[in-house]
Structure formats: C-alpha cells, structure tokens
Design a protein around this motif. Sequence first.
Motif, PDB file in Angstrom:
ATOM      1  N   ASN A   1     -60.351 -24.759 -35.902  1.00  0.00           N
ATOM      2  CA  ASN A   1     -59.644 -23.847 -36.786  1.00  0.00           C
ATOM      3  C   ASN A   1     -58.148 -23.821 -36.473  1.00  0.00           C
ATOM      4  O   ASN A   1     -57.760 -23.514 -35.364  1.00  0.00           O
ATOM      5  N   ASP A   2     -57.326 -24.133 -37.459  1.00  0.00           N
ATOM      6  CA  ASP A   2     -55.877 -23.990 -37.341  1.00  0.00           C
ATOM      7  C   ASP A   2     -55.327 -23.036 -38.395  1.00  0.00           C
ATOM      8  O   ASP A   2     -54.121 -22.911 -38.537  1.00  0.00           O
ATOM      9  N   ILE A   3     -56.203 -22.373 -39.147  1.00  0.00           N
ATOM     10  CA  ILE A   3     -55.767 -21.561 -40.276  1.00  0.00           C
ATOM     11  C   ILE A   3     -56.054 -20.070 -40.073  1.00  0.00           C
ATOM     12  O   ILE A   3     -55.203 -19.235 -40.312  1.00  0.00           O
ATOM     13  N   TRP A   4     -57.254 -19.729 -39.631  1.00  0.00           N
ATOM     14  CA  TRP A   4     -57.684 -18.330 -39.585  1.00  0.00           C
ATOM     15  C   TRP A   4     -57.333 -17.666 -38.257  1.00  0.00           C
ATOM     16  O   TRP A   4     -57.455 -18.256 -37.201  1.00  0.00           O
ATOM     17  N   VAL A   5     -56.897 -16.393 -38.349  1.00  0.00           N
ATOM     18  CA  VAL A   5     -56.483 -15.616 -37.184  1.00  0.00           C
ATOM     19  C   VAL A   5     -57.299 -14.332 -37.144  1.00  0.00           C
ATOM     20  O   VAL A   5     -57.489 -13.681 -38.174  1.00  0.00           O
ATOM     21  N   SER A   6     -57.785 -13.980 -35.968  1.00  0.00           N
ATOM     22  CA  SER A   6     -58.532 -12.741 -35.805  1.00  0.00           C
ATOM     23  C   SER A   6     -57.552 -11.581 -35.638  1.00  0.00           C
ATOM     24  O   SER A   6     -56.633 -11.643 -34.821  1.00  0.00           O
ATOM     25  N   LEU A   7     -57.761 -10.523 -36.414  1.00  0.00           N
ATOM     26  CA  LEU A   7     -56.918  -9.338 -36.339  1.00  0.00           C
ATOM     27  C   LEU A   7     -57.757  -8.144 -35.929  1.00  0.00           C
ATOM     28  O   LEU A   7     -58.905  -8.018 -36.341  1.00  0.00           O
ATOM     29  N   PRO A   8     -57.195  -7.236 -35.134  1.00  0.00           N
ATOM     30  CA  PRO A   8     -57.949  -6.038 -34.769  1.00  0.00           C
ATOM     31  C   PRO A   8     -58.205  -5.175 -35.989  1.00  0.00           C
ATOM     32  O   PRO A   8     -57.361  -5.052 -36.870  1.00  0.00           O
ATOM     33  N   LYS A   9     -59.366  -4.603 -36.055  1.00  0.00           N
ATOM     34  CA  LYS A   9     -59.769  -3.775 -37.192  1.00  0.00           C
ATOM     35  C   LYS A   9     -60.319  -2.467 -36.652  1.00  0.00           C
ATOM     36  O   LYS A   9     -61.213  -2.456 -35.819  1.00  0.00           O
ATOM     37  N   GLY A  10     -59.804  -1.346 -37.125  1.00  0.00           N
ATOM     38  CA  GLY A  10     -60.356  -0.058 -36.728  1.00  0.00           C
ATOM     39  C   GLY A  10     -59.868   0.405 -35.373  1.00  0.00           C
ATOM     40  O   GLY A  10     -58.703   0.286 -35.035  1.00  0.00           O
ATOM     41  N   SER A  11     -60.777   0.914 -34.547  1.00  0.00           N
ATOM     42  CA  SER A  11     -60.395   1.558 -33.296  1.00  0.00           C
ATOM     43  C   SER A  11     -59.812   0.591 -32.275  1.00  0.00           C
ATOM     44  O   SER A  11     -59.010   0.990 -31.443  1.00  0.00           O
ATOM     45  N   GLU A  12     -60.198  -0.686 -32.316  1.00  0.00           N
ATOM     46  CA  GLU A  12     -59.659  -1.611 -31.322  1.00  0.00           C
ATOM     47  C   GLU A  12     -58.170  -1.878 -31.543  1.00  0.00           C
ATOM     48  O   GLU A  12     -57.483  -2.336 -30.666  1.00  0.00           O
ATOM     49  N   GLU A  13     -57.666  -1.550 -32.732  1.00  0.00           N
ATOM     50  CA  GLU A  13     -56.246  -1.763 -33.016  1.00  0.00           C
ATOM     51  C   GLU A  13     -55.380  -0.896 -32.115  1.00  0.00           C
ATOM     52  O   GLU A  13     -54.326  -1.309 -31.658  1.00  0.00           O
ATOM     53  N   SER A  14     -55.802   0.316 -31.857  1.00  0.00           N
ATOM     54  CA  SER A  14     -55.013   1.207 -31.012  1.00  0.00           C
ATOM     55  C   SER A  14     -55.310   1.004 -29.529  1.00  0.00           C
ATOM     56  O   SER A  14     -54.616   1.534 -28.685  1.00  0.00           O
ATOM     57  N   TYR A  15     -56.313   0.214 -29.219  1.00  0.00           N
ATOM     58  CA  TYR A  15     -56.678  -0.006 -27.824  1.00  0.00           C
ATOM     59  C   TYR A  15     -56.018  -1.286 -27.355  1.00  0.00           C
ATOM     60  O   TYR A  15     -56.429  -2.383 -27.700  1.00  0.00           O
TER      61      TYR A  15
END
Length: 148
Positions: A95-109
């Motif tokens: 994979n050179d295209i897709w990136v994992s982004l934090p979603k929900g509570s893990e975003e603030s952690y």
Amino acid sequence: YAQELLSKTEMLSFVEPLLGKRNAELFEEFKRILSAAGSPNGPTPSTEDSWYSVPLSEIDFFRCRQCSPSYRALPRDYPAPPCSDRSDEEKKILNDIWVSLPKGSEESYTFRHMRRNHCEEVLFRCEDERFEIDMAIDSNAATLRRLE
C-alpha cells in the motif's frame, strides 16, 4: 483542485487567463509545479517541493477518498514515496495510497498521555529535539543545493 474536483488540465484552463500573457514566467512555473506534483511518470519531486515539508498530521484528509471509517487516500498530488527493490508482486500488494487515521476516542489519546515519569519525559524531549534538528539540517541542505 485541492479537493480533487478538478483535473490538472481543468486547473490550467482556469489559471491561464489569470496569469497567461501578462505573467508568462509565473504561469510556466505554475505548470511545472502542477505537472511534477504526484506524477509517477513525470519528473521526480525534489526535497524542496512543498509536500516534503508538510507532516501527515497537517494534511486535511477529510477532502480525500475514504475506503473505511479510519482509512483515507493520500491526496492525488502527494508524491509517491521512493521505493527500491520491489518485485512486481510487491508492487501489486503493498500500500502506497491509503493512510490510517485515528477515529473517535483514540484521536485524543496521544503519546503525551502515556508519559509517566521524569526519565520518559526527558527521553521524549530529547527525541523531539533531535527530530527538529534533523529537519533543520535537511531544510538547510535543500536550501544550499538550490542556491548552488
């Protein structure tokens, strides 16, 4: 164009009347930057190009394609990362295209919440300073190359 609603050709057709004849040199530079941005077959973007100085955390991924709630595509004009020694099978799979982004509570952690003692705090600060120094060295080296 940044929201991936226009193609490069459409973008050039909109900008040409604005810059075209009066600012031919500026328009040529705009076309060069636009053609080099993210083009796997075109000229390879240099480290001086803007994408290399933008951390992934500062890219607005909410304008990009989404394949699941936590995965977004890199912007189309984001340069492909340099890879060597990939077989044809690896090129199809990796994979050179897709990136994992934090979603929900893990975003603030973040890692800041995980620091527990003075030694860890000093270690993180040292790593942060080292990273900043590396970035400054790379930026200065790119400037020197451009001045030469």
